[in-house]
Design an enzyme around this catalytic site. Sequence first.
Site, PDB file in Angstrom:
ATOM      1  N   SER A 279       0.835  -0.787   0.273  1.00 25.27           N
ATOM      2  CA  SER A 279      -0.205   0.012   0.265  1.00 25.27           C
ATOM      3  C   SER A 279       1.113   1.201  -0.133  1.00 25.27           C
ATOM      4  CB  SER A 279      -1.044   0.001   1.127  1.00 25.27           C
ATOM      5  OG  SER A 279      -0.375  -0.036   2.588  1.00 25.27           O
TER       6      SER A 279
ATOM      7  N   LYS B 187       0.340   4.940   7.004  1.00 28.45           N
ATOM      8  CA  LYS B 187      -0.292   5.703   5.611  1.00 28.45           C
ATOM      9  C   LYS B 187       0.796   6.826   5.986  1.00 28.45           C
ATOM     10  CE  LYS B 187      -2.558   1.991   4.199  1.00 28.45           C
ATOM     11  NZ  LYS B 187      -2.172   1.123   3.405  1.00 28.45           N
TER      12      LYS B 187
END
Length: 356
Positions: free
Chosen positions: A42, A129
């Site tokens: 990701s 993230k």
Amino acid sequence: MSSEKKKKGPVREWLDALVFAVIAASLIRWLFLEPFTIPTASMEKSLLVGDFLFVSKMHYGTRTPQTLLQVPLTHQKIWGTDIPSYSDAIQLPYYRLPGFSGVDRNDVVVFNYPTEFEHPVDLKTNYIKRAVGTPGDVIEIHDAQLSVNGTPAQNPEGMQYSYDVVPSRMLNAEFFEKFDINQDSFHPYNGLYVVFTTPEIAKKLEESPVIKEVNLRVYEEGNGDPEIYPDGAYYGWNRDNFGPLTVPAKGWTIDLTADNVRRYAFTIRHYEGIENLQIEANQLFIDGKKQDTYTFKQDYYFMMGDNRHDSLDSRFWGFVPEDHIVGKAWFLWLSLDKHKSMFSKIRWERFFKGID
């Protein structure tokens, strides 16, 4: 008359050393640094699967333990088993020691996955993230380009999207490896290949004599996705066309209109610590009394993966509360490529690399 102190046996000395090592490691992990491994793609190409990094607890301030009854140096399970490593019988209130700074926009942050409600906050699964939105920011995405407060955001170097690659012949892993595309980043699909890569590499692919077309896979505006937060089907939002949505800030008061209840009720219900709360017909009730306004009790953040089309992030599950922040991704200390063998597995160039 003095008596000579009895010398410890080897087993006792070994046990004392083990206890000391466990205590020291636990304190270092809690106060200063915690190791973390990148498990998914990701954040590629900023962070790669197989990167080993240290997370700084000092930058944002260390959280004091909330779940006291836990086996040292474990997270949710005892090593190699499905046995829980903790009891939630004793839970302390959230508190954070002073840190060097707050979470700045575009920091790479490790946090507890917010919607994993089956575990206490500090034992939810760790995610990593980029904090693209900080408290009070207005987030909007148009044709896959993120904007913050009405200004196009600076895209991280190496940010990836997904592309439809139409070849004139069958392609293999060796072909894609020449373009720095690993085996997990391309998939055959109906005579073409879905490829996760950067815009720069996509242009190079397009110049290859065996490639007919390279097209960015962008969801059309107005094509609402029900999996998108808070209600993509209602608002017509999707991963590439989203918002505008304001990130809640501590002390921010909103009018509880039907639209604001739709946007923020999930956040208020699950993260604001209100026990007797009900939501009915886009109206919010606390202790049975209808509320006309609400003031947020903590800061929130909007997180996105740098691999924009292969990341389950705030577009899908919402804001990250301040009390879920673990620390700042600081630097890499090892990186291993699972597709290689022996010494070729080691990505030497990534050793002790800082994280931007």
